[in-house]
Scaffold this active site. Structure first.
Site, PDB file in Angstrom:
ATOM      1  N   ASP A 210       0.851  -1.201   0.000  1.00 38.99           N
ATOM      2  CA  ASP A 210       0.000   0.000   0.000  1.00 38.99           C
ATOM      3  C   ASP A 210       0.885   1.249   0.000  1.00 38.99           C
ATOM      4  O   ASP A 210       2.090   1.162   0.201  1.00 38.99           O
ATOM      5  CB  ASP A 210      -0.893   0.012   1.254  1.00 38.99           C
ATOM      6  CG  ASP A 210      -0.036  -0.072   2.525  1.00 38.99           C
ATOM      7  OD1 ASP A 210       0.297  -1.201   2.918  1.00 38.99           O
ATOM      8  OD2 ASP A 210       0.331   0.978   3.085  1.00 38.99           O
ATOM      9  N   ASP A 212       0.631   3.643   2.274  1.00 39.17           N
ATOM     10  CA  ASP A 212       0.359   4.227   3.575  1.00 39.17           C
ATOM     11  C   ASP A 212      -0.743   5.286   3.378  1.00 39.17           C
ATOM     12  O   ASP A 212      -1.722   4.987   2.683  1.00 39.17           O
ATOM     13  CB  ASP A 212       1.645   4.787   4.209  1.00 39.17           C
ATOM     14  CG  ASP A 212       1.518   4.880   5.729  1.00 39.17           C
ATOM     15  OD1 ASP A 212       1.001   3.923   6.335  1.00 39.17           O
ATOM     16  OD2 ASP A 212       1.892   5.905   6.306  1.00 39.17           O
TER      17      ASP A 212
HETATM   18  N1  LIG Z   1       1.227   1.213   5.740  1.00 41.74           N
HETATM   19  C1  LIG Z   1       1.768   0.361   6.587  1.00 41.74           C
HETATM   20  N2  LIG Z   1       2.233   0.777   7.799  1.00 41.74           N
HETATM   21  C2  LIG Z   1       2.804  -0.098   8.658  1.00 41.74           C
HETATM   22  N3  LIG Z   1       2.924  -1.410   8.413  1.00 41.74           N
HETATM   23  C3  LIG Z   1       2.468  -1.871   7.238  1.00 41.74           C
HETATM   24  N4  LIG Z   1       2.458  -3.109   6.727  1.00 41.74           N
HETATM   25  C4  LIG Z   1       1.893  -3.035   5.516  1.00 41.74           C
HETATM   26  N5  LIG Z   1       1.533  -1.768   5.219  1.00 41.74           N
HETATM   27  C5  LIG Z   1       1.880  -1.020   6.287  1.00 41.74           C
END
Ligand SMILES: Nc1ncnc2[nH]cnc12
Ligand SMILES: CSC[C@H]1O[C@H](OP(=O)(O)O)[C@H](O)[C@@H]1O
Length: 295
Positions: A210, A212
């Protein structure tokens, strides 16, 4: 001469691997508590390999509660020389897209609720973390990842957060814009620090799930989307592991460009006669090489 033995620590979505010869799950005791799960051992095209699911099968352990010390101790105890972490992560870079693999080369540790060292009063030790991953193992992992056809990014700074909640928008922007981080996850610290203390070669493949929360077109991080991407990433991780034996063929157990297996040289400050016998006993696997060495 010590034989090379690779351990893969599987993160979210990767709870087992296939293709091992003579595969068996075995319980390993550690003076640092119970590891996350039994450890799967076997051989892969002539290389001894161990697999440990970081969160346990069934995803039992939260990132804060993963028994990091027991895991690293147990792996060293069964003869592991190299540890490859496979982790899910969020991305702070447009070019590091979901499905891509990032070969981590730096960390910022923002975790606060974890035991971060095998050492304490009675055996005071300071190792360098300037170069936190094994350059040779990282190069082998990158080669294996490329063979699977995924987009591989050589190098990236991983922000390790405590979690389990994801970051606020302000944190996400700060990590990206001010701190220059490339990816974010919740588990590579203190794992990398403990591996260094145990003189293991450690590297990490962070698989992007992703963006974030910073990306204007992607909105905020969404666990449903992460889980959907995790499944594809796990398949690609399995394929990478299948290529690891070939990529590691020339990696000796001892010696590397980073000096991982000599991290404890000159690092013990406590005088031999002042070292705590109970702590020394717990350190038998992790630091047996230097436990009685002079300062
Ligand atoms: N955006 C994110 N923040 C922290 N850990 C993750 N693991 C997968 N995506 C994450
Ligand atoms: C599944 S989203 C958050 C969770 O996934 C990552 O775990 P791992 O590093 O073990 O793959 C992340 O660090 C969080 O623990």
């Amino acid at each position: 001469m010590t034989e090379t033995m690779l351990a893969v620590i599987g993160g979210s979505g990767l709870y087992d691997i296939d293709g091992l010869q003579d595969a068996r799950w075995q319980a390993v005791d550690s003076p640092w508590g119970a590891p996350s799960d039994d450890i799967l051992t076997g051989t892969l095209d002539g290389i001894k390999l161990a697999f440990l699911p970081r969160h346990g099968r069934g995803h039992v352990h939260s990132p804060t509660d993963v028994p990091y010390r027991a895991n690293i101790d147990a792996l060293k105890r069964i003869g592991v020389t190299h540890v490859l972490s496979v982790s899910a992560c969020g991305s702070f870079r447009e070019a590091m897209a979901p499905g891509d693999f990032v070969i981590v080369d730096q960390y910022i540790d923002r975790t606060v609720l974890r035991e971060k060292s095998f050492f304490s009063s009675g055996m005071t030790v300071h190792v360098s973390m300037a170069h936190p991953v094994c350059a040779d193992l990282a190069a082998a992992a990158a080669e294996a990842a490329r063979k699977t056809g995924v987009t591989v990014h050589d190098g990236g700074c991983y922000l390790a957060m405590e979690g389990p909640q994801f970051s606020t928008l302000a944190e996400s922007r700060m990590y990206r814009e001010s701190w220059g981080c490339d990816v974010i996850g919740m588990t590579n610290m203190p794992e990398a620090k403990l591996a260094r203390e145990a003189e293991l070669h450690y590297a990490s493949v962070a698989m992007v799930t992703d963006y974030d929360s910073w990306h204007p077109q992607h909105g905020e991080v969404d666990i449903k989307q992460i889980v959907a991407v995790l499944k594809g990433n796990a398949a690609r991780a399995r394929s990478m592991v299948a290529h690891l034996a070939g990529a590691m063929a020339d990696l000796p157990a001892a010696g590397c460009a980073t000096g991982c297996d000599h991290a404890l040289d000159f690092a013990v400050l406590t005088a031999p006669e002042k070292r705590d016998p109970a702590l020394k006993a717990r350190l038998d696997a992790v630091a047996g090489r230097v436990i009685d060495a002079p300062r």
